[in-house]
Scaffold this active site. Structure first.
Site, short mmCIF file in Angstrom:
data_model
loop_
_atom_site.label_atom_id
_atom_site.label_comp_id
_atom_site.label_asym_id
_atom_site.label_seq_id
_atom_site.Cartn_x
_atom_site.Cartn_y
_atom_site.Cartn_z
N TYR A 174 0.75 -1.07 0.04
CA TYR A 174 -0.05 -0.05 0.14
C TYR A 174 0.84 1.50 0.02
O TYR A 174 0.68 2.13 0.76
CB TYR A 174 -0.94 0.03 1.14
N LEU A 175 1.81 1.18 -0.99
CA LEU A 175 2.74 2.43 -1.06
C LEU A 175 2.28 3.86 -0.91
O LEU A 175 2.90 4.71 -0.53
CB LEU A 175 3.49 2.17 -2.31
N LYS A 176 0.91 3.87 -1.56
CA LYS A 176 0.32 5.34 -1.57
C LYS A 176 -0.49 5.79 -0.34
O LYS A 176 -1.19 6.62 -0.63
CB LYS A 176 -0.05 5.61 -3.07
N THR A 177 -0.69 4.97 0.44
CA THR A 177 -1.74 5.10 1.52
C THR A 177 -0.97 5.88 2.54
O THR A 177 0.19 5.57 3.07
CB THR A 177 -2.09 3.80 2.10
#
Lengths: 357, 337
Positions: free
Chosen positions: B110-113
């Site tokens: 979930y790199l962009k959370t």
């Protein structure tokens, strides 16, 4: 070779499918599949992008039944909640176990600053009279969320919520609409903004971060909303910010958000809005947007966020009617207030009815 | 640990697990006409009902970690699940380094959370071992070397712990990323942050030497790839930051403003490395830079600046024609008043 504006307008500009865009956001308002479950903790913002899109398309008053408008307002008011950190709106009922009016919130169902901003704008779009607004509680909430360094956390409490410029901007708009800045320490907030400035001329999301289109818009809007007589940007700083923003436009006509990145439709708004606020937008008013319909880029899936921001960009930069085509009327929008990000008429309504509460 | 792939069999519902039978699930309360409701999958609704039940009783125990992990894997943006998980970890005195290892996996998924990184920050404030974090971040850059959250986290770690041994590897690290992609603006930004925004460390007291090193670095980079906005912004940034007028760069910039066939046979000059043989010239960023030098000189030089802006609008940077016309108008106005 780059194409000229008239090339684009003569054979490339299709009809703007207003009805289809309205249909997309109305479908989202009636329900979202489980694959979108991650918007659950930001439903109020999603509702704003949907209803805001309808407002920019001028469809709220004529094309939405008054009973729908009424039930939307009721849902939004149901999210207003008050308790020990003050009052505001939460994203939605994902932690709710009963009506918000009957009890105060727990530490796990608090109001949220960004959601409070989007709720106020959406209620203004729906021409609510704000008689139910807990103004005093909202000032307390702002105070609870401001940190030592001047930034704001999204939700009150010691561990929860990241702090960055987005929340600060929302706190500024809320104070502006309430016409009461007593809930925040403006000087501290302005020095936090200054600490986000990058050597490139744009602003990062928080101290030391890379310049980005979204946070630069937010920094510019916040500085111009602040109730202080002087603008805390020197002429050379202002010029550098303009230069940085101008260079975010790519050969395609689209805008990217950071140096050397690819175009994304939402930056037509974020970069365009920054330039508009800085009084430097006249020369891009005639530029066509690489307008990926309602997705971030051609060929990608549409969503309410990119739909709203693309329509908002078109509202700020009307097409030059010298290049009118048979579809010209489909591209006509009413002016937008770039500081609070709402159609001008809606912004006026919000200022008038929120401030008197 | 369950992986988030769709092919894995669904784990049993909490409603079907006898060890959860003492918890009373609480349904989400929503009035009659919900706006933008989400049609939850059964497995998510089940977990969320039990989560509301747990929050209501205030239970903080090992099984709460299992429950919040399930919610986070289904919906990583559920910030209340993260918040409650963090409080539970502290309450039961869980091993936070175990938690960090679980986060290594979730951060990449979930790199962009936002929440993934916020949680990690909270953990690091307790664990206080930033050095291994820098290694972990370097690994995530193999997935996405421009991820905003990851860079922001790295900058926070360095500034917050502010330890000389942490900083010592940063310039080599940036160099490696720029060797892989000379146009990675996040890496250029990080270089500026490391060199100019983080105070003066041991061995760096000689600011003249540092400045000279950085000028050589950025000029070499421009000579390899002249049409790179990131490098030109870096050059402008270090000049502005150190109060050096752009005119000091005129000997370096000029060759980049001429067509390839006008280039003289090059002498080796470390201060003024020439454009590479296959460079696409004239370079618009160099023309703009030279115009800024002339504009700052004022007087007759302003006319030289307007000529350069004209060439940008008509030839080298047509997309911004309106902007260059505006600069010409402003420039001419300045010499008339």
């Amino acid at each position: 070779m780059s194409s000229t504006i008239s090339d684009i307008y003569n054979f490339d500009l299709p009809q703007l499918t207003r009805i289809a865009h309205a249909g997309h956001v109305k479908r989202c308002l009636s329900g979202l599949p489980d694959s979108q479950v991650d918007v659950d903790s930001g439903r109020m913002a999603l509702a704003f992008y949907c209803i805001g899109s309808l407002d920019l398309l001028k469809m709220v008053q004529d094309k939405i039944s008054s009973s729908d408008r009424e039930s939307w307002r009721e849902w939004i008011w149901e999210q207003q909640t008050s308790g020990k950190y003050g009052a505001g709106f939460r994203p939605g009922p994902f932690m709710s176990t009963g009506p918000s009016s009957t009890s105060t919130y727990t530490d796990y169902d608090t109001p949220h600053i960004i959601m409070t901003y989007t709720a106020l704008l959406t209620l203004a779009i729906l021409r609510d009279d704000f008689s139910r607004l807990d103004k005093r509680g909202m000032l307390v909430l702002l105070k609870s969320c401001q940190r030592e360094d001047g930034s704001f956390s999204t939700v009150p409490g010691s561990v929860s919520g990241e702090t960055d410029l987005r929340t600060l901007y929302c706190a500024f708009v809320i104070s502006h609409l309430l016409n009461d800045w007593s809930g925040i320490n403006v000087d501290r907030a302005l020095s936090f903004i200054a600490s986000c400035r990058s050597y490139e001329g744009g602003y990062g999301q928080t101290t030391y971060c890379e310049a980005n289109g979204g946070t630069t818009y937010i920094a510019m809007a916040a500085i111009h909303l602040a109730p202080v007589p002087s603008v805390p940007l020197t002429p050379s700083e202002k010029r550098k910010t303009i230069e940085w923003a101008i260079h975010k436009q790519l050969q395609s006509g689209g805008f990217c958000g950071r140096t050397n990145k690819v175009a994304d439709a939402c930056y037509c708004f974020w970069i365009g809005g920054s330039l508009k606020i800085l009084g430097a937008a006249s020369f891009i008013a005639n530029c066509q947007f690489k307008f990926g319909g309602i997705a971030k880029a051609p060929g990608e899936h549409p969503d309410p966020y990119h739909t709203y921001l693309s329509l908002a960009a078109l509202s700020m930069f009307p097409l030059d009617d010298a290049h009118s085509t048979s579809f010209a009327s489909s591209w006509v929008f009413e002016p937008l207030d770039p500081l609070i990000n709402a159609r001008q008429e809606t912004a006026e309504w919000a200022r008038k009815y929120i401030a008197i509460r | 640990m369950s992986s988030p792939t769709t092919s894995a069999p669904e784990p049993p519902r909490y409603a079907d697990r006898p060890e959860w039978s003492d918890v009373i699930p609480v349904e989400q309360y929503e009035n009659v006409n919900p706006l933008a409701p989400i049609f939850y999958k059964d497995i998510y609704k089940d977990a969320a009902d039990y989560f509301r039940g747990i929050v209501k009783t205030g239970e903080k125990s090992q099984r709460v970690l299992d429950l919040t992990e399930r919610i986070i894997r289904l919906n990583p943006a559920h910030y209340t699940a993260w918040q409650y998980r963090y409080e539970t970890l502290l309450a039961i005195e869980a091993d936070l380094e175990d938690e960090l290892r679980l986060m290594d996996e979730l951060a990449i998924t979930y790199l962009k959370t936002y929440q993934v990184w916020h949680h990690r920050r909270l953990l690091m404030l307790k664990i206080r071992k930033p050095a291994t974090e820098l290694v972990f971040i370097a690994k995530t850059f193999r997935e996405d070397a421009k991820n905003y959250h990851t860079w922001s986290y790295r900058q926070w770690l360095l500034a917050y712990f502010n330890d000389d041994s942490l900083w010592s590897g940063e310039l080599d690290f940036v160099d490696e990323l720029l060797n892989a992609d000379i146009r990675n603006n996040s890496a250029w930004h990080h270089r500026f942050f490391t060199v100019f925004q983080s105070g003066v460390r041991d061995g760096e007291q000689d600011t003249e030497r540092i400045l000279r090193r950085e000028l050589i670095y950025v000029k070499q980079s421009i000579s390899l790839a002249p049409n790179n906005a990131s490098a030109w912004n870096y050059l402008r940034g270090i000049l502005d930051h150190n109060g050096i007028p752009y005119s000091k760069m005129i000997a370096f910039v000029q060759p980049y403003t001429l067509p390839n066939d006008d280039q003289k046979a090059d002498l080796v000059d470390l201060d003024n490395p020439p454009p590479s043989k296959d460079a696409h010239l004239p370079c618009a960023a160099a023309v703009e830079f030279l115009a800024d030098i002339y504009e700052a000189e004022g007087g007759d030089s302003m006319l030289k600046a307007t000529e350069l802006w004209k060439s940008l609008g008509n030839e080298h940077d047509v997309a911004r024609k309106k902007y260059w016309e505006y600069r010409i108008r402003e420039g001419l106005r300045a010499i008339q008043t």
